[in-house]
Design a protein around this motif. Structure first.
Motif, mmCIF file in Angstrom:
data_model
loop_
_atom_site.group_PDB
_atom_site.id
_atom_site.type_symbol
_atom_site.label_atom_id
_atom_site.label_comp_id
_atom_site.label_asym_id
_atom_site.label_seq_id
_atom_site.Cartn_x
_atom_site.Cartn_y
_atom_site.Cartn_z
ATOM 1 N N VAL A 204 0.974 -1.336 -0.156
ATOM 2 C CA VAL A 204 0.027 0.112 -0.237
ATOM 3 C C VAL A 204 1.017 1.343 0.093
ATOM 4 C CG1 VAL A 204 -1.725 1.477 1.426
ATOM 5 C CG2 VAL A 204 -1.966 -1.025 1.277
ATOM 6 N N ILE A 205 0.676 2.309 -0.906
ATOM 7 C CA ILE A 205 1.390 3.174 -0.874
ATOM 8 C C ILE A 205 0.620 4.396 -0.463
ATOM 9 C CG2 ILE A 205 2.658 4.930 -2.475
ATOM 10 C CD1 ILE A 205 3.205 2.627 -4.597
ATOM 11 N N GLY A 206 0.871 5.328 0.539
ATOM 12 C CA GLY A 206 0.241 6.280 1.244
ATOM 13 C C GLY A 206 -0.529 5.956 2.291
ATOM 14 N N THR A 207 -0.281 7.132 3.190
ATOM 15 C CA THR A 207 -0.875 7.036 4.468
ATOM 16 C C THR A 207 -1.765 8.216 4.980
ATOM 17 O OG1 THR A 207 1.300 7.730 5.511
ATOM 18 C CG2 THR A 207 0.992 5.341 5.535
ATOM 19 N N GLY A 208 -2.725 8.489 4.183
ATOM 20 C CA GLY A 208 -3.531 9.669 4.293
ATOM 21 C C GLY A 208 -4.651 9.052 4.974
ATOM 22 N N ALA A 209 -5.962 9.615 4.936
ATOM 23 C CA ALA A 209 -7.058 9.173 5.621
ATOM 24 C C ALA A 209 -7.317 7.811 4.993
ATOM 25 C CB ALA A 209 -8.260 10.161 5.562
ATOM 26 N N THR A 210 -7.416 7.670 3.805
ATOM 27 C CA THR A 210 -7.798 6.568 2.994
ATOM 28 C C THR A 210 -6.800 5.294 3.596
ATOM 29 O OG1 THR A 210 -8.304 7.560 0.893
ATOM 30 C CG2 THR A 210 -7.908 5.530 0.796
ATOM 31 N N GLY A 211 -5.598 5.364 3.271
ATOM 32 C CA GLY A 211 -4.676 4.143 3.544
ATOM 33 C C GLY A 211 -4.802 3.873 5.268
ATOM 34 N N ILE A 212 -5.119 4.716 6.050
ATOM 35 C CA ILE A 212 -5.097 4.556 7.413
ATOM 36 C C ILE A 212 -6.451 3.729 7.605
ATOM 37 C CG2 ILE A 212 -5.871 5.909 9.539
ATOM 38 C CD1 ILE A 212 -3.503 7.790 8.726
ATOM 39 N N GLN A 213 -7.542 3.912 6.835
ATOM 40 C CA GLN A 213 -8.595 3.078 6.810
ATOM 41 C C GLN A 213 -8.557 1.753 6.215
ATOM 42 O OE1 GLN A 213 -12.007 5.268 4.914
ATOM 43 N NE2 GLN A 213 -12.618 5.947 6.982
ATOM 44 N N ALA A 214 -7.762 1.760 5.255
ATOM 45 C CA ALA A 214 -7.737 0.364 4.488
ATOM 46 C C ALA A 214 -6.514 -0.671 4.996
ATOM 47 C CB ALA A 214 -7.208 0.759 3.041
ATOM 48 N N ILE A 215 -5.398 -0.028 5.440
ATOM 49 C CA ILE A 215 -4.463 -0.935 5.979
ATOM 50 C C ILE A 215 -4.914 -1.892 7.092
ATOM 51 C CG2 ILE A 215 -2.232 -0.762 7.158
ATOM 52 C CD1 ILE A 215 -1.726 1.962 5.467
ATOM 53 N N PRO A 216 -5.411 -1.405 8.186
ATOM 54 C CA PRO A 216 -5.974 -2.680 9.205
ATOM 55 C C PRO A 216 -6.685 -3.779 8.519
ATOM 56 C CG PRO A 216 -6.367 -0.603 9.912
ATOM 57 C CD PRO A 216 -6.121 -0.261 8.457
ATOM 58 N N GLU A 217 -7.625 -3.297 7.447
ATOM 59 C CA GLU A 217 -8.549 -4.328 6.879
ATOM 60 C C GLU A 217 -7.861 -5.106 6.115
ATOM 61 O OE1 GLU A 217 -11.831 -4.701 7.770
ATOM 62 O OE2 GLU A 217 -11.308 -3.235 9.446
ATOM 63 N N ILE A 218 -6.844 -4.760 5.217
ATOM 64 C CA ILE A 218 -5.966 -5.455 4.329
ATOM 65 C C ILE A 218 -5.243 -6.428 4.928
ATOM 66 C CG2 ILE A 218 -4.234 -5.590 2.379
ATOM 67 C CD1 ILE A 218 -5.602 -2.921 1.565
ATOM 68 N N ALA A 219 -4.622 -6.031 6.243
ATOM 69 C CA ALA A 219 -3.645 -6.852 6.907
ATOM 70 C C ALA A 219 -4.596 -7.826 7.722
ATOM 71 C CB ALA A 219 -3.195 -6.065 8.240
ATOM 72 N N LYS A 220 -6.027 -7.762 8.160
ATOM 73 C CA LYS A 220 -6.720 -8.967 8.632
ATOM 74 C C LYS A 220 -7.211 -9.853 7.398
ATOM 75 C CE LYS A 220 -9.579 -6.118 10.956
ATOM 76 N NZ LYS A 220 -10.718 -5.421 11.585
ATOM 77 N N GLU A 221 -7.662 -9.137 6.264
ATOM 78 C CA GLU A 221 -8.273 -10.121 5.227
ATOM 79 C C GLU A 221 -7.229 -10.981 4.605
ATOM 80 O OE1 GLU A 221 -10.712 -7.952 2.597
ATOM 81 O OE2 GLU A 221 -11.500 -6.576 4.031
ATOM 82 N N GLY A 222 -6.234 -11.476 5.140
ATOM 83 C CA GLY A 222 -5.498 -12.590 4.845
ATOM 84 C C GLY A 222 -4.215 -12.372 3.995
ATOM 85 N N ALA A 223 -3.772 -11.306 3.857
ATOM 86 C CA ALA A 223 -2.742 -10.932 3.111
ATOM 87 C C ALA A 223 -1.392 -11.652 3.798
ATOM 88 C CB ALA A 223 -2.462 -9.131 3.057
ATOM 89 N N ARG A 224 -0.645 -12.334 2.966
ATOM 90 C CA ARG A 224 0.632 -13.100 3.587
ATOM 91 C C ARG A 224 1.313 -11.859 4.061
ATOM 92 N NH1 ARG A 224 5.553 -15.424 2.975
ATOM 93 N NH2 ARG A 224 6.109 -14.135 1.187
ATOM 94 N N THR A 225 1.841 -10.895 3.414
ATOM 95 C CA THR A 225 2.367 -9.736 4.108
ATOM 96 C C THR A 225 1.913 -8.672 3.394
ATOM 97 O OG1 THR A 225 3.939 -9.579 1.894
ATOM 98 C CG2 THR A 225 4.827 -10.916 3.990
ATOM 99 N N LEU A 226 2.057 -7.290 4.196
ATOM 100 C CA LEU A 226 1.473 -6.061 3.859
ATOM 101 C C LEU A 226 2.511 -5.229 4.262
ATOM 102 C CD1 LEU A 226 -0.679 -4.077 3.039
ATOM 103 C CD2 LEU A 226 -1.444 -4.066 5.403
ATOM 104 N N THR A 227 2.909 -4.517 3.205
ATOM 105 C CA THR A 227 4.226 -3.552 3.202
ATOM 106 C C THR A 227 3.743 -2.252 2.967
ATOM 107 O OG1 THR A 227 5.527 -5.416 2.336
ATOM 108 C CG2 THR A 227 6.470 -2.949 2.378
ATOM 109 N N ILE A 228 3.786 -1.223 3.888
ATOM 110 C CA ILE A 228 3.226 0.266 3.689
ATOM 111 C C ILE A 228 4.426 1.097 3.332
ATOM 112 C CG2 ILE A 228 2.088 2.027 4.819
ATOM 113 C CD1 ILE A 228 1.474 -1.151 6.556
#
Ligand code: NA7
Length: 577
Positions: A204-228
């Motif tokens: 995920v590129i970007g940590t504005g209001a959108t990234g901050i909402q999406a990142i926890p969900e993607i991490a929980k939704e089974g991604a093997r790794t999540l790199t921000i």
């Protein structure tokens, strides 16, 4: 069916196809259609790019997409039936629920038949001879209209950074056009089919209001790794979302009108009182004690802790310090925590995000952070992406890189005023408007939540209702008084633009590299774009302008003033209204 097939019964557009063309079927376009069509009886068409209503809530379907305004105030206030019949299920509504709400309102008001879906405006030109607008669409049609109203939202043109190996979106697709062999998306134009993260290496590129909402969900939704990939850390405050039950609704319904009135009469369009004048006279410990209950309550209440939060650096520094310490308390790895602590800007001078478990997400084993401030991303490759120093491999790349905010969509539309001047040319050094609603040289054009109006600095539906009602009242006045054209004077426009700057310069906002300042898009002029004087103050100003019979505008009544011959298209207001 095309946009030139007139569907509206009623209205009296004579030589024009429509009395009014509205662009966009989100919160503002829908309400504007309702007022002009059902209150004034005009012939109106909404042109909408998507295949459904919703605006921002149609496009932004990324995991975790949720409104940061509380649901009971993120709504229309003008219609009692809609208010009575709709119950929000959570404190902050998730994207599908807001979309469902707008569909519900559309059906309640029977608006669908006057919206032309899957149609994009490619140009809008003011014709000086006829004093009308000529609006062309991507299906090759051109229609004429007396009034041209943009209701395109403030954050609707996704911003794709200028990385090598990326060309925008694939035609007609939600996929980005890149050399990357995996999947690549932008949060602002998210696929309608479910995106599967299971077992994948995701960036995920970007940590504005959108990234901050999406990142926890993607991490929980089974991604093997999540790199921000983070360029600048942000101050995110817990939303503290929760379901709303019967008791909550009984309480809201009992006071609903009062709550909404107070939202409409407040600085940010929210019915919360400001905690205290200043923190100047408090020690850091006292500030922390004062902020703790607001922190526990969550949401924008922290933003309203001190009256001078965005004008006094001493107050702001104390609040910022409180928020930095909260990040350090949550993130277990101290080195990582420091990377997440913002030190380059004051709290709230960039759009302050709300979060659910954002900082905790960094304690997960599958999540890592890459700071790209010093070592920027340079290119997308077939396998992933590269900074100046390192190559990374992924299965999926997600851009949460924001929008060409406030003016991007307007400038894409090829709007031309008198003498063929484009809005792009007119705004080469930044937006010039009168009241954020109108532009000199562009008669009979209205920009709902346009630049230099409170818009993004407020709970949007409040700002939208103020604008839409103002425009409707204005058009009613023009019709009743047989006024052909309304156009702000150059002097009024200059004075409003100067006032905007003067008010912004009294705040800390210009000290941050934010999209409020246009700083997120290379080559855009650096200028504070929304109006920061407050929703209540602003509403008072536009109301007074109307009461003074549109002070600051030039009103053209006579056909001869237009230099045209023949019968005028004449509008008439519905009898009885
Ligand atoms: P924002 O708030 O503009 O955030 C975009 C993010 O993307 C932000 O963290 C940017 O970093 C980052 N960004 C942008 N370009 C790059 C490049 N080239 N490299 C690395 N990172 C980059 O957009 P959002 O969608 O989060 O939020 C927009 C609004 O939508 C939000 O405020 C709500 O009102 C709804 P930066 O901070 O610029 O260093």
């Amino acid at each position: 069916m095309s946009v030139s097939d007139k569907q509206t019964e009623g209205g009296t557009a004579g030589e024009t196809d429509y009395d009014a063309i509205i662009v966009g079927a989100g919160f503002s376009g829908l309400y504007q259609l309702h007022l002009l069509r059902d209150k004034l009886g005009l012939s109106v068409k909404v042109i909408e790019k998507a295949d459904d209503v919703g605006g921002t809530w149609y496009w932004n379907r990324y995991p975790g997409a949720r409104c940061d305004s509380e649901s009971h105030i993120y709504c229309y206030s003008f219609n009692d039936e809609i208010l009575d019949e709709w119950e929000w299920s959570e404190r902050y509504p998730e994207q599908p629920e807001v979309l469902e709400y707008l569909r519900f309102a559309t059906d309640q008001l029977n608006l669908r038949s006057d919206i032309e879906f899957e149609t994009e405006v490619t140009s809008a030109a003011f014709d000086e001879n006829s004093g009308t607008w000529q609006i062309s669409t991507d299906d090759g049609e051109t229609v004429t209209s007396q009034f041209f109203i943009t209701a395109v939202g403030c954050l609707s043109e996704p911003y794709i950074p200028d990385f090598e190996g990326i060309e925008g979106f694939k035609d007609g697709s939600y996929h980005l056009d890149t050399v990357f062999e995996g999947e690549a998306y932008h949060t602002g134009k998210w696929p309608h089919d479910p995106v599967d993260f299971e077992g994948k290496d995701v960036a995920v590129i970007g940590t504005g209001a959108t990234g901050i909402q999406a990142i926890p969900e993607i991490a929980k939704e089974g991604a093997r790794t999540l790199t921000i990939f983070q360029r600048t850390p942000n101050y995110a405050v817990p939303a503290r979302n929760r379901p709303l039950g019967d008791e909550d609704w009984e309480e809201i319904q009992a006071n609903y009108r009062k709550i909404l009135d107070s939202a409409h009469d407040s600085g940010f369009g929210m019915p919360f009182s400001v905690g205290r004048e200043t923190a100047e006279d408090m020690t850091q410990e006292e500030v922390e004690e004062f902020l703790e209950p607001r922190w526990k309550e969550g949401g924008f209440r922290l933003l309203l802790s001190f009256e001078d939060l965005v004008v006094n650096s001493e107050t702001n520094e104390k609040v910022s310090q409180f928020l930095r310490d909260k990040i350090r308390e949550t993130v277990e790895d101290p080195e990582l925590a420091e990377k997440l602590v913002p030190t380059d800007h004051y709290y709230a001078t960039k759009r302050p995000p709300l979060h659910t478990d954002y900082y905790k997400t960094y304690n997960r084993d599958n999540v890592s952070l890459v700071d790209v401030d010093e070592d920027p991303i340079e290119r997308i490759t077939s396998e992933g992406l590269e900074t100046g120093e390192t190559s990374y491999e992924f299965d999926m790349i997600i851009l949460a890189t924001g929008f060409d905010a406030m003016t991007g969509t307007l400038l894409q539309m090829d709007i031309r005023g008198r003498d063929g001047l484009t809005l792009d040319e007119k705004w080469a050094d930044g937006p010039l408007t009168y009241l954020g609603l109108s532009v000199h040289g562009f008669p009979n054009m209205f920009t709902i939540t346009g630049p230099q109006s409170p818009s993004v600095l407020s709970n949007m539906p409040v700002a939208i209702e103020h604008h839409v009602e103002w425009v409707s009242n204005c058009i009613e006045y023009l019709v009743e008084n047989d006024v052909k054209l309304l156009e702000p004077t150059k002097a009024a426009e200059d004075a409003w633009t100067a006032h905007n700057k003067e008010v912004a310069d009294q705040t800390l906002y210009p000290t941050a590299d934010s999209w409020y300042m246009n700083e997120n898009i290379p080559d855009k002029p650096t200028v504070f774009t929304p109006y920061i004087g407050g929703v209540d103050v602003y509403h008072g100003i536009i109301t007074e302008v109307a009461e003074k019979e549109y002070e600051g505008f030039e009103l053209t009544e006579s056909i001869n003033d237009l230099g045209r011959h023949g019968d005028q298209p004449r509008l008439s207001v519905m009898e009885g209204d």
